[in-house]
Design a protein around this motif. Structure first.
Motif, short mmCIF file in Angstrom:
data_model
loop_
_atom_site.label_atom_id
_atom_site.label_comp_id
_atom_site.label_asym_id
_atom_site.label_seq_id
_atom_site.Cartn_x
_atom_site.Cartn_y
_atom_site.Cartn_z
N ARG A 373 -9.13 5.31 8.42
CA ARG A 373 -8.17 6.17 7.71
C ARG A 373 -7.08 6.65 8.66
NH1 ARG A 373 -12.87 8.16 4.87
NH2 ARG A 373 -13.09 9.84 6.39
N GLU A 376 -4.66 3.86 9.20
CA GLU A 376 -3.82 3.67 8.01
C GLU A 376 -2.73 4.72 7.95
OE1 GLU A 376 -6.67 3.76 4.90
OE2 GLU A 376 -7.14 1.61 5.04
N ARG A 377 -3.07 5.98 8.30
CA ARG A 377 -2.06 7.03 8.30
C ARG A 377 -0.99 6.76 9.36
NH1 ARG A 377 -6.63 10.51 7.57
NH2 ARG A 377 -6.67 10.91 9.83
N ALA A 379 -0.18 3.82 10.55
CA ALA A 379 0.62 2.67 10.11
C ALA A 379 1.63 3.09 9.05
CB ALA A 379 -0.31 1.58 9.57
N GLY A 380 1.21 3.98 8.14
CA GLY A 380 2.13 4.46 7.12
C GLY A 380 3.28 5.25 7.71
N ALA A 381 2.96 6.11 8.69
CA ALA A 381 4.01 6.89 9.34
C ALA A 381 4.97 6.00 10.10
CB ALA A 381 3.37 7.92 10.27
N SER A 382 4.45 4.97 10.75
CA SER A 382 5.30 4.04 11.50
C SER A 382 6.20 3.25 10.56
CB SER A 382 4.43 3.09 12.32
OG SER A 382 5.20 2.16 13.01
N ALA A 383 5.64 2.84 9.41
CA ALA A 383 6.44 2.09 8.44
C ALA A 383 7.57 2.95 7.88
CB ALA A 383 5.55 1.58 7.32
N ALA A 384 7.26 4.22 7.61
CA ALA A 384 8.28 5.12 7.10
C ALA A 384 9.38 5.35 8.12
CB ALA A 384 7.64 6.46 6.70
N HIS A 387 11.55 2.33 8.25
CA HIS A 387 12.39 2.22 7.05
C HIS A 387 13.63 3.10 7.15
CE1 HIS A 387 13.42 1.72 2.83
NE2 HIS A 387 13.50 3.05 2.72
#
Length: 401
Positions: A373, A376-377, A379-384, A387
């Motif tokens: 988890r 995943e958090r 990775a999500g922060a890095s993707a944002a 972007h």
């Protein structure tokens, strides 16, 4: 000028991945196996300890654990020094040492409190906490300051010392792997020639049971092996003659170490060899663990085995080695108390082992889910962040709201 052969340049390669793009689970799986064997071996009355590594070789799970600690230290900290600098890398190492000490302190407190409470209802042999500490707390501070190391509470202090010395090992490795091995091996040889060279232990005039000045060589060998494996896609070079030599040595080691009399079998030992000293990591023990590690880490078959169901379960334990080890040590204490107080019959054998392994598996599962988890958090922060980056990086372009 340092030659390319001696400088650990290959460490920059991401050797945690195989050539097929998947994570290499061998190190985690082997560490998981070692942790479970240590859990079993620390319960003398447990029938399962007849089937652990110490029955089929000179070395046991402790050697595997320390070797893999060195291997993992290069992956976790050695490569990190090159990215963040020596000061930041040193801070990370010290924080890990502090975390190890916290776990050590918790185990000491739990062990002491448990024995004092248990003694109020049932007798407890003094060897559960050395005689000098079994009847009072006046010297408790010595344990907290690592001046006194009771049995079964002595491997994390060794790890703290070895990891604390890792920055020095790193600097030597950056200069030359051969120089590193020469210095480390020379210190190991010196302690084998004079076992009195050791850290003081208030509970034992011979010093620490795991002499850090000797065991640092195994830790250093693990770190150097990590660099070498990075140059060969995560595996050690596969040399046919060396694999045969390692297999032959382990076969002789198994014949020499097997407890023939305990099983009621005729003694098939080809030689009469005195059990090699574990405290100073005697040469026969060192060769044993290195042979095992080379066969595992140079084999394609073991890589596939680690990808299997059992291998992944073992890797689950190995990824959370500190928590699993500390919890297993506490369970070991209660298991020894139960066996000593109520006997070691079959029902208790089954209950203790089933409960113990279940607790360790549940702990590792929960910790691994938390790890996933968290990744995943992140990775999500890095993707944002990626972007949003283009709109703010082009001159004159305002972000739309």
């Amino acid at each position: 000028m340092t030659s390319s052969a001696s400088r650990p340049q290959g460490a920059a390669r991401p050797h945690a991945r195989s050539s097929w793009g998947r994570r290499d689970h061998r190190i985690d799986a082997l560490r998981g196996v070692a942790l479970l064997m240590m859990f079993v071996d620390h319960i003398p009355q447990n029938v399962l300890n007849r089937f652990t590594l110490r029955n089929v070789g000179f070395a046991d799970a402790a050697e595997i654990f320390v070797l893999l600690a060195g291997y993992a230290s290069w992956l976790a900290y050695g490569r990190n020094f090159a990215r963040v600098g020596l000061r930041a890398g040193l801070g990370r190492v010290m924080r890990r040492c502090a975390r190890l000490y916290v776990f050590q302190a918790i185990m000491v407190v739990v062990t002491t409190a448990t024995i004092r409470y248990w003694r109020g209802f049932w007798p407890v042999p003094v060897d559960f906490l050395e005689p000098e500490l079994a009847h009072g707390l006046s010297s408790f501070w010595r344990v907290m300051f690592l001046d006194a190391l009771p049995s079964n509470l002595n491997i994390l202090p060794l790890y703290i010392v070895l990891l604390g010395c890792f920055p020095l090992i790193y600097l030597l490795m950056r200069a030359s792997l051969l120089l590193t091995l020469a210095v480390s091996g020379g210190l190991w040889l010196l302690t084998n020639l004079d076992p009195a060279i050791n850290f003081p232990n208030w509970l034992d005039p011979d010093g620490w049971y795991f002499d850090p000045l000797a065991w640092q060589f195994l830790f250093t060998l693990g770190a150097c092996a990590s660099v070498l494996a990075a140059r060969h896609d995560g595996s050690l070079p596969r040399l046919g003659w060396l694999r045969v030599a390692c297999g032959a040595y382990l076969a002789v080691s198994a014949l020499e170490a097997f407890p023939w009399s305990q099983w009621g079998l005729p003694d098939l030992r080809p030689f009469v060899v005195v059990a090699p000293d574990k405290s100073v990591l005697a040469p026969l023990r060192l060769l044993d663990v290195m042979a095992i590690f080379y066969l595992v880490q140079s084999s394609h078959a073991t890589r596939h085995m680690a990808e299997g169901r059992i291998g992944r379960v073992m890797a689950l334990f190995g990824r959370h080695s500190l928590e699993v080890f500390a919890t297993g040590t506490v369970i070991d204490l209660y298991a020894r108390l139960v066996f000593t107080t109520f006997g070691a019959g079959w029902w208790l054998q089954i209950a203790v082992n089933v409960i113990g392994f279940t607790i360790l598996w549940a702990l590792a599962t929960v910790l691994d889910r938390q790890r996933i988890r968290q990744k995943e958090r992140m990775a999500g922060a890095s993707a944002a962040k990626d972007h949003d980056a283009p709109s703010s990086s082009v001159p004159g372009l305002k972000r739309a709201h």
